[in-house]
Design an enzyme around this catalytic site. Structure first.
Site, PDB file in Angstrom:
ATOM      1  N   SER A 423       3.355   0.209  -0.280  1.00 37.12           N
ATOM      2  CA  SER A 423       1.950  -0.103  -0.046  1.00 37.12           C
ATOM      3  C   SER A 423       1.671  -0.648   1.342  1.00 37.12           C
ATOM      4  O   SER A 423       0.553  -0.561   1.818  1.00 37.12           O
ATOM      5  CB  SER A 423       1.443  -1.091  -1.106  1.00 37.12           C
ATOM      6  OG  SER A 423       2.251  -2.234  -1.138  1.00 37.12           O
ATOM      7  N   HIS A 451      -0.002   4.350  -4.852  1.00 37.87           N
ATOM      8  CA  HIS A 451      -0.458   5.019  -3.631  1.00 37.87           C
ATOM      9  C   HIS A 451       0.042   6.456  -3.553  1.00 37.87           C
ATOM     10  O   HIS A 451      -0.003   7.069  -2.487  1.00 37.87           O
ATOM     11  CB  HIS A 451       0.012   4.252  -2.395  1.00 37.87           C
ATOM     12  CG  HIS A 451      -0.505   2.856  -2.344  1.00 37.87           C
ATOM     13  ND1 HIS A 451      -1.785   2.543  -1.933  1.00 37.87           N
ATOM     14  CD2 HIS A 451       0.077   1.690  -2.693  1.00 37.87           C
ATOM     15  CE1 HIS A 451      -1.961   1.237  -2.011  1.00 37.87           C
ATOM     16  NE2 HIS A 451      -0.847   0.685  -2.472  1.00 37.87           N
ATOM     17  N   LYS A 482      -7.152   3.442  -7.169  1.00 36.65           N
ATOM     18  CA  LYS A 482      -7.031   3.854  -5.763  1.00 36.65           C
ATOM     19  C   LYS A 482      -7.620   5.253  -5.593  1.00 36.65           C
ATOM     20  O   LYS A 482      -8.832   5.388  -5.591  1.00 36.65           O
ATOM     21  CB  LYS A 482      -5.596   3.652  -5.320  1.00 36.65           C
ATOM     22  CG  LYS A 482      -5.368   2.126  -5.226  1.00 36.65           C
ATOM     23  CD  LYS A 482      -4.017   1.608  -5.023  1.00 36.65           C
ATOM     24  CE  LYS A 482      -4.135   0.077  -5.026  1.00 36.65           C
ATOM     25  NZ  LYS A 482      -2.865  -0.603  -5.176  1.00 36.65           N
TER      26      LYS A 482
HETATM   27  C1  LIG Z   1      -2.574  -1.837  -5.890  1.00 33.61           C
HETATM   28  C2  LIG Z   1      -1.204  -1.784  -6.412  1.00 33.61           C
HETATM   29  C3  LIG Z   1      -0.909  -2.197  -7.709  1.00 33.61           C
HETATM   30  C4  LIG Z   1      -1.925  -2.878  -8.581  1.00 33.61           C
HETATM   31  O1  LIG Z   1      -2.884  -2.010  -9.027  1.00 33.61           O
HETATM   32  P1  LIG Z   1      -4.356  -2.570  -9.395  1.00 33.61           P
HETATM   33  O2  LIG Z   1      -4.925  -1.501 -10.220  1.00 33.61           O
HETATM   34  O3  LIG Z   1      -5.061  -2.781  -8.123  1.00 33.61           O
HETATM   35  O4  LIG Z   1      -4.151  -3.830 -10.151  1.00 33.61           O
HETATM   36  C5  LIG Z   1       0.376  -2.034  -8.173  1.00 33.61           C
HETATM   37  N1  LIG Z   1       1.332  -1.514  -7.392  1.00 33.61           N
HETATM   38  C6  LIG Z   1       1.098  -1.116  -6.128  1.00 33.61           C
HETATM   39  C7  LIG Z   1       2.198  -0.536  -5.311  1.00 33.61           C
HETATM   40  C8  LIG Z   1      -0.174  -1.272  -5.593  1.00 33.61           C
HETATM   41  O5  LIG Z   1      -0.413  -0.944  -4.336  1.00 33.61           O
END
Ligand SMILES: *Cc1c(COP(=O)(O)O)cnc(C)c1O
Length: 631
Positions: A423, A451, A482
Site C-alpha cells: 500500500s 490495492h 478502493k
Molecule cells: C485499505 C487497506 C485495508 C483496509 O481496508 P478498508 O476497507 O479501508 O478497511 C487493508 N489492507 C490494505 C493493504 C489496505 O490498503
C-alpha cells in the site's frame, strides 16, 4: 524476633541496571531471593551479568516503624506551572529562595544518590558529590513486598517517608529519571507526599533528587547516619490504585511531542464527492491520492445502484449476518466476488480492516506461527497480534529470507500473509514463490488484495490474474472500498475455510451487517469491471505514462501499479512539498511515520483511470518544481 535486610544490586558490563531491597522475616527470605533475582534478570535496561545479593540480620528493636506519608496530587497545565507550584510549597516551608533549589533539581548531574542541601549555609553537604546520599534499609509492610514487579510509586513513597522523618530534614524534591514518567514530587511533614506533574517532557531522561536539610536543627552526620543505616518499615501504604498520571496531562504531553516531531495528524474536509476533481476546504483540487482508482465512487451507474439498493432494502441492515442482517443482496455480492476471484466461496466483512482482523485471528491461535512481510498493512499486523500467534516478520518481498525463517522455526501450523500490492510502495508480492513455500512447508497462504482488485491483471482480477493463474493462494482478502468505490471487506477461499470464518471470525459475528447501499454499489462496480476492461486498461496506461513524465522531470519513478511513491525523506520537508502542491491545486498528501518508517516520508501518488495525459504531465511538472523549492 529477628528480621533480615536483603539487598539486590545488578549490573551489566559494570553499569548499574537494577537495585532493590526488602526487610523481611526469615521464612520469606528464600522466596525474596527468587523474586529479586528474577527482577535483576528481566530489567528493561538489560539482563544483568552480575548480581549482588546481600543478606544481613537485624534486630526487630532496631527497626523504626513509620506510617506512610499521605498522598495528594497536583496537576498543572504545563511544566513551568508545575515548578511554580513547587516553589510556592517551598515558600510555605519558610524557604525564601526556592528558585535556587529548583534550578539545582533541574540541572543536577546524574547520579544514583541524592543531593543533601543545607538551607542554613546554602550549600551542598553530601560528602561524596559524585555519588550523593543513598538511602537504604527500608521497606513497606504491605503484601506487595514479595512481588518481583518494580512499583516506582511504592518505592518512592517508602523512601520519601523515611527521608521526611530524618532529623533536621525540611523536605525532599524529586524528578524521576524514567523517560516515560513525567511526574515528580515534593515530600515534607506539612505537605505529605505531593505528586506534581508534569515536571518534564515525555522522553526526557533527566532526573534528580534533593534532600533539603537545616543544620540548625540537627547535625548532618546524624541525618546521614539515619538515612544510610537506620532500618525503617513503612506501614499503611495506600491500598487504592493510584493513577500514574492525570490522564489529560499525559495526553496533552503526547500531542505536544507529536507536534514537535511533525507527526501530528489532522483531517482535511472534503466538500464534494470523491472523484478526480474534488472540493477540498472550499478549493477545487485535482485528486492524485485517492484509492478510488477507477473513479467508481462517483460513477453514475454505481451511485444509482446504491440508491436503488436503499429504496429496496432500506438504510441499514438491522442485525448481524447470523441473526437478522443477512440479505439476498449480500449473498448475490458474495457469489459475484467468488466468481471474479475464481474461488469456491466468499464472506463479506464491514471493512477491509475488519476482514483482516477477523480472518487472521480466526485461522491462527497461540500455537500458530504467522510469517508476515515487514511492509504489510496495519490491519494484518493487528489481526496477527489479536490471534496470539507467534509473529515472524520477513524482509520485504524477500523469499530467501522467508524460507530461511520458515526452516529455522518450529511450528505445528501457520500462515504466510502478504499484501498483494504494497500500500505504500506500490510493488507486487511474489505470489508464485509464496504459494510454493506455503505448500512445501504446509502453511496457509493469504494475500491482501486491497490495492490489487480492479488494478492489476489484464481484467483487474488481481494478483492471481497478474501471474496468469499459475499460482493460487488459500485465502484472498480484499476490500470494496478502493477500486470498487464502495465500502466493505471480503475473504475468498474454499467452502471449508469460509464456513470456518462464519463460525469463528469475531469481527464478522459481532458486528451489524453492511448497509444495503454499500452492497448495491459494490455489486454494480463489479459488474461494470466485468463487462468491460477499458477502465482497468486506462489505469494501467496512466501508470506507465505518469512514470515516464516524472522521469523526464528527473524524478526516479517506476511502479507497476498506480501507487507511486516519491520519497522525500524528512518529515517536515515532505509536508512543505505537499502543502505547495495543494496551493497549486493538486492534492498529494505526504505519508509519514508511523505509516512508513521514520525518515522515509514521501508523497504517495495514487492515480485514477480518469486522469488525462495532460493532467498527468502537468502534475509531474508541479511536483518537480515543488521539490526543487524545498531542496
Ligand atoms: C485499505 C487497506 C485495508 C483496509 O481496508 P478498508 O476497507 O479501508 O478497511 C487493508 N489492507 C490494505 C493493504 C489496505 O490498503
Amino acid at each position: 524476633m529477628t528480621l533480615y535486610s536483603i539487598k539486590m544490586r545488578a549490573s551489566q558490563k559494570e553499569h548499574h541496571v537494577s537495585g532493590a531491597e526488602r526487610i523481611l522475616e526469615k521464612k520469606q527470605l528464600a522466596s525474596a531471593v527468587g523474586t529479586l533475582t528474577e527482577r535483576a534478570l528481566q530489567h528493561s535496561l538489560g539482563t544483568a551479568d552480575f548480581i549482588n545479593l546481600k543478606i544481613e540480620e537485624i534486630s526487630e528493636e532496631a527497626v523504626l516503624r513509620l506510617p506512610a506519608l499521605p498522598v495528594t496530587t497536583k496537576p498543572s497545565q504545563n511544566i513551568e506551572d508545575s515548578f511554580s507550584v513547587m516553589a510556592s510549597m517551598l515558600n510555605e516551608l519558610g524557604i525564601t529562595n526556592p528558585d535556587k533549589l529548583i534550578t539545582l533539581l533541574r540541572n543536577v548531574k546524574p547520579m544514583r544518590g541524592a543531593v543533601l542541601y543545607d538551607i542554613a549555609t546554602n550549600q551542598r553537604i553530601d560528602p561524596n558529590q559524585e555519588r550523593g546520599i543513598r538511602v537504604t534499609y527500608m521497606d513497606a509492610t504491605d503484601s506487595d513486598s514479595l512481588s518481583s514487579n518494580k512499583n516506582h510509586f511504592r518505592e518512592a513513597l517508602v523512601l520519601a517517608t523515611k527521608v521526611v522523618n530524618t532529623p533536621g530534614m525540611v523536605a525532599e524534591l524529586c524528578i524521576s529519571d524514567d523517560p516515560d514518567y513525567v511526574t515528580g514530587y515534593l515530600a515534607s511533614k506539612m505537605h505529605g507526599y505531593t505528586r506534581i506533574m508534569p515536571l518534564k517532557n515525555v522522553g526526557d531522561p533527566h532526573g534528580g533528587r534533593i534532600f533539603i536539610f537545616d543544620s540548625r536543627q540537627a547535625k548532618p552526620e546524624e541525618a546521614i547516619h539515619f538515612l544510610e543505616k537506620v532500618p525503617v518499615l513503612v506501614d499503611s501504604l495506600p491500598t487504592e490504585k493510584i493513577t500514574i498520571e492525570a490522564p489529560e496531562i499525559s495526553i496533552n504531553n503526547k500531542l505536544d511531542e507529536l507536534k514537535k516531531n511533525a507527526l501530528f495528524r489532522s483531517m482535511r474536509t472534503m466538500n464534494s464527492e470523491q472523484s478526480k476533481y474534488a472540493i477540498v476546504n472550499e478549493k477545487k483540487q485535482l485528486l492524485m491520492s485517492s484509492n478510488s482508482y477507477l473513479d467508481l465512487a462517483a460513477n453514475p451507474r454505481v451511485k444509482e445502484a446504491a440508491a436503488r439498493a436503499v429504496l429496496l432494502w432500506g438504510a441499514g441492515s438491522g442485525g448481524s449476518r447470523l441473526t437478522t442482517g443477512n440479505t439476498a443482496l449480500a449473498e448475490e455480492l458474495e457469489k459475484a466476488l467468488a466468481k471474479f476471484k475464481r474461488k469456491e466461496a466468499t464472506l463479506l466483512f464491514n471493512t477491509g480492516y475488519m476482514a483482516n482482523v477477523g480472518i487472521i485471528s480466526a485461522l491462527t491461535d497461540k500455537e500458530s506461527v504467522i510469517f508476515s512481510d515487514e511492509f504489510n498493512h496495519a490491519s494484518i499486523i493487528d489481526g496477527s497480534r489479536l490471534s496470539g500467534a507467534k509473529i515472524i516478520v520477513y524482509k520485504h518481498n524477500d523469499m530467501q529470507d522467508l524460507e530461511t525463517k520458515i526452516v529455522s522455526t518450529q511450528y505445528r501450523k501457520g500462515l504466510i500473509v502478504s499484501d498483494a500490492v504494497f500500500s505504500m510502495d506500490g510493488d507486487i508480492a511474489n505470489l508464485p514463490e509464496i504459494v510454493k513455500l506455503s505448500q512445501k512447508y504446509h502453511l496457509l497462504s493469504m494475500l491482501d488484495e486491497a490495492h490489487a482488485t480492479g488494478v492489476i491483471g489484464a481484467n483487474g482480477q488481481g494478483i492471481v490474474e497478474y501471474f496468469n493463474y499459475t499460482a493460487e493462494p488459500d485465502i484472498i482478502m480484499g476490500t470494496l472500498s478502493k477500486s470498487l468505490g464502495s465500502e466493505g471487506g471480503f475473504a475468498c477461499a474454499s467452502n471449508a475455510i469460509i464456513n470456518y470464518l462464519i463460525n469463528k471470525a469475531r469481527s464478522f459475528i459481532f458486528s451489524t451487517a453492511q448497509c444495503p447501499a454499500a452492497l448495491g454499489a459494490a455489486l454494480e462496480a463489479l459488474k461494470l469491471i466485468e463487462e468491460d476492461n477499458a477502465l482497468v486498461k486506462q489505469l494501467q496506461h496512466n501508470v506507465d505514462y505518469f512514470c515516464a513524465c516524472l522521469r523526464r522531470q528527473g524524478i526516479n519513478a517506476n511502479s507497476p501499479t498506480p501507487i507511486i511513491p516519491i520519497i522525500i525523506g524528512d518529515e517536515a520537508k515532505a509536508m512543505s512539498v505537499a502543502k505547495e502542491l495543494e496551493n497549486e491545486g493538486v492534492l498529494i498528501p505526504a505519508i509519514r511515520y508511523p505509516t512508513v518508517p521514520k525518515g522515509t516520508a514521501r508523497l504517495r501518488v495514487a492515480l485514477m483511470a480518469t486522469h488525462t495525459d495532460e493532467e498527468l504531465e502537468h502534475t509531474a511538472h508541479l511536483i518537480s518544481k515543488a521539490i526543487k523549492k524545498y531542496q
